[in-house]
Design a protein around this motif. Structure first.
Motif, PDB file in Angstrom:
ATOM      1  N   ARG A 316       0.836  -1.207   0.000  1.00  0.00           N
ATOM      2  CA  ARG A 316       0.000   0.000   0.000  1.00  0.00           C
ATOM      3  C   ARG A 316       0.863   1.245   0.000  1.00  0.00           C
ATOM      4  N   ASN A 317       0.551   2.225  -0.849  1.00  0.00           N
ATOM      5  CA  ASN A 317       1.256   3.498  -0.900  1.00  0.00           C
ATOM      6  C   ASN A 317       0.578   4.518   0.008  1.00  0.00           C
ATOM      7  N   ILE A 318       1.377   5.184   0.813  1.00  0.00           N
ATOM      8  CA  ILE A 318       0.871   6.174   1.760  1.00  0.00           C
ATOM      9  C   ILE A 318       1.634   7.465   1.535  1.00  0.00           C
ATOM     10  N   ALA A 319       0.931   8.568   1.289  1.00  0.00           N
ATOM     11  CA  ALA A 319       1.572   9.876   1.119  1.00  0.00           C
ATOM     12  C   ALA A 319       1.864  10.482   2.481  1.00  0.00           C
ATOM     13  N   ALA A 320       2.967  11.200   2.571  1.00  0.00           N
ATOM     14  CA  ALA A 320       3.348  11.855   3.823  1.00  0.00           C
ATOM     15  C   ALA A 320       3.738  13.300   3.528  1.00  0.00           C
ATOM     16  N   GLU A 321       3.839  14.101   4.592  1.00  0.00           N
ATOM     17  CA  GLU A 321       4.127  15.522   4.455  1.00  0.00           C
ATOM     18  C   GLU A 321       5.504  15.857   5.028  1.00  0.00           C
ATOM     19  N   GLY A 322       6.120  16.888   4.462  1.00  0.00           N
ATOM     20  CA  GLY A 322       7.356  17.396   5.031  1.00  0.00           C
ATOM     21  C   GLY A 322       7.089  18.176   6.310  1.00  0.00           C
ATOM     22  N   TYR A 323       8.136  18.382   7.076  1.00  0.00           N
ATOM     23  CA  TYR A 323       8.097  19.128   8.339  1.00  0.00           C
ATOM     24  C   TYR A 323       7.137  18.495   9.356  1.00  0.00           C
ATOM     25  N   GLN A 324       6.965  17.158   9.274  1.00  0.00           N
ATOM     26  CA  GLN A 324       6.163  16.407  10.225  1.00  0.00           C
ATOM     27  C   GLN A 324       6.886  15.114  10.571  1.00  0.00           C
ATOM     28  N   PRO A 325       6.733  14.591  11.826  1.00  0.00           N
ATOM     29  CA  PRO A 325       7.303  13.275  12.124  1.00  0.00           C
ATOM     30  C   PRO A 325       6.557  12.194  11.356  1.00  0.00           C
ATOM     31  N   ILE A 326       7.303  11.253  10.779  1.00  0.00           N
ATOM     32  CA  ILE A 326       6.735  10.185   9.949  1.00  0.00           C
ATOM     33  C   ILE A 326       7.187   8.858  10.533  1.00  0.00           C
ATOM     34  N   SER A 327       6.224   8.036  10.937  1.00  0.00           N
ATOM     35  CA  SER A 327       6.535   6.739  11.533  1.00  0.00           C
ATOM     36  C   SER A 327       6.782   5.710  10.445  1.00  0.00           C
ATOM     37  N   LEU A 328       7.849   4.930  10.604  1.00  0.00           N
ATOM     38  CA  LEU A 328       8.187   3.883   9.646  1.00  0.00           C
ATOM     39  C   LEU A 328       8.259   2.536  10.348  1.00  0.00           C
ATOM     40  N   GLU A 329       7.969   1.468   9.601  1.00  0.00           N
ATOM     41  CA  GLU A 329       8.056   0.101  10.107  1.00  0.00           C
ATOM     42  C   GLU A 329       9.010  -0.706   9.227  1.00  0.00           C
ATOM     43  N   ALA A 330       9.467  -1.833   9.767  1.00  0.00           N
ATOM     44  CA  ALA A 330      10.389  -2.694   9.025  1.00  0.00           C
ATOM     45  C   ALA A 330       9.798  -3.076   7.670  1.00  0.00           C
ATOM     46  N   GLY A 331      10.606  -2.953   6.617  1.00  0.00           N
ATOM     47  CA  GLY A 331      10.182  -3.316   5.286  1.00  0.00           C
ATOM     48  C   GLY A 331       9.568  -2.187   4.488  1.00  0.00           C
ATOM     49  N   ASP A 332       9.324  -1.031   5.130  1.00  0.00           N
ATOM     50  CA  ASP A 332       8.799   0.111   4.392  1.00  0.00           C
ATOM     51  C   ASP A 332       9.831   0.613   3.383  1.00  0.00           C
ATOM     52  N   THR A 333       9.335   1.017   2.222  1.00  0.00           N
ATOM     53  CA  THR A 333      10.174   1.666   1.225  1.00  0.00           C
ATOM     54  C   THR A 333       9.723   3.110   1.089  1.00  0.00           C
ATOM     55  N   VAL A 334      10.659   4.055   1.214  1.00  0.00           N
ATOM     56  CA  VAL A 334      10.354   5.477   1.163  1.00  0.00           C
ATOM     57  C   VAL A 334      10.923   6.060  -0.120  1.00  0.00           C
ATOM     58  N   SER A 335      10.079   6.803  -0.848  1.00  0.00           N
ATOM     59  CA  SER A 335      10.513   7.459  -2.080  1.00  0.00           C
ATOM     60  C   SER A 335      10.274   8.954  -1.958  1.00  0.00           C
ATOM     61  N   LEU A 336      11.288   9.735  -2.267  1.00  0.00           N
ATOM     62  CA  LEU A 336      11.167  11.190  -2.309  1.00  0.00           C
ATOM     63  C   LEU A 336      11.125  11.611  -3.767  1.00  0.00           C
ATOM     64  N   GLY A 337      10.069  12.311  -4.156  1.00  0.00           N
ATOM     65  CA  GLY A 337       9.974  12.793  -5.526  1.00  0.00           C
ATOM     66  C   GLY A 337      10.957  13.922  -5.774  1.00  0.00           C
ATOM     67  N   PHE A 338      10.955  14.429  -6.985  1.00  0.00           N
ATOM     68  CA  PHE A 338      11.889  15.492  -7.336  1.00  0.00           C
ATOM     69  C   PHE A 338      11.368  16.839  -6.850  1.00  0.00           C
ATOM     70  N   ALA A 339      12.281  17.636  -6.328  1.00  0.00           N
ATOM     71  CA  ALA A 339      11.929  18.947  -5.793  1.00  0.00           C
ATOM     72  C   ALA A 339      11.720  19.930  -6.941  1.00  0.00           C
ATOM     73  N   THR A 340      10.593  20.636  -6.920  1.00  0.00           N
ATOM     74  CA  THR A 340      10.335  21.655  -7.938  1.00  0.00           C
ATOM     75  C   THR A 340      10.778  23.033  -7.472  1.00  0.00           C
ATOM     76  N   ARG A 341      11.035  23.169  -6.182  1.00  0.00           N
ATOM     77  CA  ARG A 341      11.543  24.423  -5.613  1.00  0.00           C
ATOM     78  C   ARG A 341      12.719  24.082  -4.713  1.00  0.00           C
ATOM     79  N   GLY A 342      13.662  25.017  -4.595  1.00  0.00           N
ATOM     80  CA  GLY A 342      14.806  24.780  -3.728  1.00  0.00           C
ATOM     81  C   GLY A 342      15.791  23.807  -4.336  1.00  0.00           C
ATOM     82  N   ALA A 343      16.805  23.469  -3.563  1.00  0.00           N
ATOM     83  CA  ALA A 343      17.867  22.593  -4.072  1.00  0.00           C
ATOM     84  C   ALA A 343      18.189  21.434  -3.137  1.00  0.00           C
ATOM     85  N   ARG A 344      17.933  21.593  -1.829  1.00  0.00           N
ATOM     86  CA  ARG A 344      18.412  20.580  -0.889  1.00  0.00           C
ATOM     87  C   ARG A 344      17.363  20.259   0.170  1.00  0.00           C
ATOM     88  N   SER A 345      17.101  18.944   0.312  1.00  0.00           N
ATOM     89  CA  SER A 345      16.200  18.448   1.352  1.00  0.00           C
ATOM     90  C   SER A 345      17.031  17.757   2.423  1.00  0.00           C
TER      91      SER A 345
END
Length: 533
Positions: A316-345
């Motif tokens: 299951r894919n779950i969207a998350a937000e920046g500047y918030q704590p994000i809980s992860l569990e074993a086996g989760d795969t996290v993908s960060l899309g490409f930034a349209t503003r700024g240069a560094r996350s």
């Protein structure tokens, strides 16, 4: 003695000559002034960073002006011999500039005995004085973006050897196989202030060379046990970098502070997951990063905004937000899309990353090649436990500013100096009136800019190398400025017309390629007058 402004917390002390500079530096090292953070010695200057809550620039100038500047520094007994293949691409140019033949240039260089006056520019880069005056040549009109490690070069009254591949404007006359900077050696820098140095021509005298120093392995990787939670990198279009708040107190070896470019976003990421503010995080350029995690943790993403998607073990894919704590569990795969503003996350995990510090910091310095290796696909990083210093997660973090996008104009405040007086009134007016484009050659060392009109100088004189601060706007002979970022060289030989105010450095670190910059001076250039009250 002159006192020149660099920024709101940095000034330059200009002295008569190198002897006077080294004498003042020795005095300040022997009897420190409370409030001085760091000192960078150079040919005729000291660059001094101070704490404004303890010292004013005028008060610091008054204190320094009373110090003895007549003491002579005794040379070291240590002699280092450097083998050279005289095959440099500027060797013919140096011969033409000096009126000598190529063979005469080589003979005069090998006949000289040099002394390491100070270290700067990059780790292990020693500025060598005492060479044949006939070999004094100007820097190149425009610096190269990359000079190979081991390049032996000339500039003004100095000779030197580039320790790593790096930008530079010196005239290259040869190469050496010796490593000038080696973290397995103690000290890492082959050149130390005061050492005597001679070069010899390998074509005439091939031999093995004994390098002084004690070999001691230094770890630069992770140190966690097999039981630690880990992440395995599955996508990294640009390698991520481990960063913390920076590496301080290493100026004597030519090592700059480095550290996260957007320190506000970096601190916010650590607060969100309850880490100490200085805990190591990943700095990700332009997004596109992905990883799989082996155990439960809490993460945060700050800085340049990018889409965050978590795919759990059930698919299951779950969207998350920046500047918030994000809980992860074993086996989760996290993908960060490409930034349209700024240069560094900034990607933080509760407990931080278990990375062995190098010279007191976990930051990766891309110019110095100091710190953990860049993080690419297949890399495995372990989490720290941080059990004694963790805090509750923060739910109230937000960006300090809207990250700029390509094409947008970013206005940066500038403190004029220390070399504004090297430019004409037209040149100074041009700095603030025109808009510069950020070129693709930009990186963590500096933002290379292109403007419609070159900054006009009063003359083409050579500036003796002097300290440079993060945010310095250095202007090579081309007249197109370079804005120095955290991995910049400690010293440079082109005049700095102004320096971006400290409160805009985080914003500068988020400016992407093809964005535009307009500089807004907030001071007029004037020498600092010592406070005699």
């Amino acid at each position: 003695m002159r006192f020149l402004p660099v920024s709101l917390t940095v000034l330059i002390v200009e002295l008569k000559d190198l002897d006077e500079t080294l004498a003042l530096f020795a005095s300040l090292e022997a009897e420190p002034v409370n409030g001085i953070v760091d000192i960078v010695p150079a040919a005729r200057t000291l660059m001094i960073r101070f704490r404004p809550e303890i010292l004013t620039a005028e008060g610091l100038a008054a204190t320094i002006s009373t110090r003895d500047r007549s003491a002579k520094i005794a040379p070291s007994d240590m002699l280092v011999e450097i083998p050279v293949v005289y095959d440099g691409e500027d060797l013919d140019d140096v011969a033409a500039l000096t009126g000598l033949s190529v063979s005469e240039v080589i003979e005069r260089h090998t006949a000289s005995e040099f002394t390491v006056a100070f270290c700067g520019f990059a780790p292990g880069f020693g500025y060598l004085v005492g060479g044949d005056p006939a070999l004094q040549v100007p820097r190149r009109q425009s610096p190269r973006t990359k000079i190979p490690a081991g390049s032996v070069a000339l500039a003004g009254a100095f000779s030197g050897v580039y320790p790593q591949a790096s930008p530079g404007g010196w005239q290259i006359i040869g190469t050496t196989p010796l490593k000038m900077w080696d973290l397995t050696r103690d000290p890492p820098a082959l050149f130390q202030p005061g050492y005597r140095v001679r070069f010899f021509d390998l074509a005439k005298r091939p031999q093995s060379v004994v390098v002084p120093g004690r070999a001691e392995p230094i770890s630069t990787g992770t140190t966690a046990s097999d039981a630690a939670t880990t992440i395995t990198i599955t996508a990294a279009p640009m390698p991520a970098l481990v960063q913390d708040l920076g590496r301080f107190g290493q100026a004597g070896q030519g090592v700059s502070s480095s550290g996260a470019l957007d320190q506000g976003a970096f601190r916010a990421a650590n607060r969100i997951v309850g880490n100490p503010l200085e805990a190591p995080c990943l700095e990700i350029t332009l997004g596109g990063f992905a990883f799989e995690i082996s155990g439960p943790t809490v993460m945060a993403v700050t800085g340049a905004p990018c889409p965050i998607v978590i795919r759990n073990k059930a698919g299951r894919n779950i969207a998350a937000e920046g500047y918030q704590p994000i809980s992860l569990e074993a086996g989760d795969t996290v993908s960060l899309g490409f930034a349209t503003r700024g240069a560094r996350s900034y990607l933080a995990f509760r407990g931080g990353l278990d990375v062995a510090p190098v010279l007191g910091s976990a930051s990766t310095d891309t110019l110095a090649v100091v710190g953990p290796a860049p993080v690419s696909v297949g890399a495995v990083l372990a989490m720290g436990n941080g059990e004694h210093r963790l805090s509750p997660v923060s739910l109230t973090e937000s960006p300090a500013f809207v990250c700029p996008a390509p094409g947008e104009i970013v206005t940066l405040d500038v403190v004029m100096g220390p070399r504004s007086d090297w430019f004409t009134e037209r040149g100074i007016e041009t700095l603030s009136s025109q808009v510069y484009e950020v070129t693709p050659q930009s990186n963590r060392v500096g933002i290379r800019l292109s403007g419609p009109e070159a900054l006009e100088r009063k003359d083409k004189a050579e500036l003796p190398s002097e300290g440079t601060a993060t945010g310095a706007i250095q202007v090579p002979h081309s007249g197109q400025p370079v804005l120095f970022l955290a991995d910049h060289p400690l010293t440079g030989g082109y005049p700095v017309i102004g320096t971006v105010a400290e409160y805009h450095l985080d914003l500068a670190g988020q400016i992407p390629v093809n964005a535009k910059i307009q500089f807004r001076p907030i001071t007029r250039f004037a020498e600092i007058e010592p406070d005699r009250a």
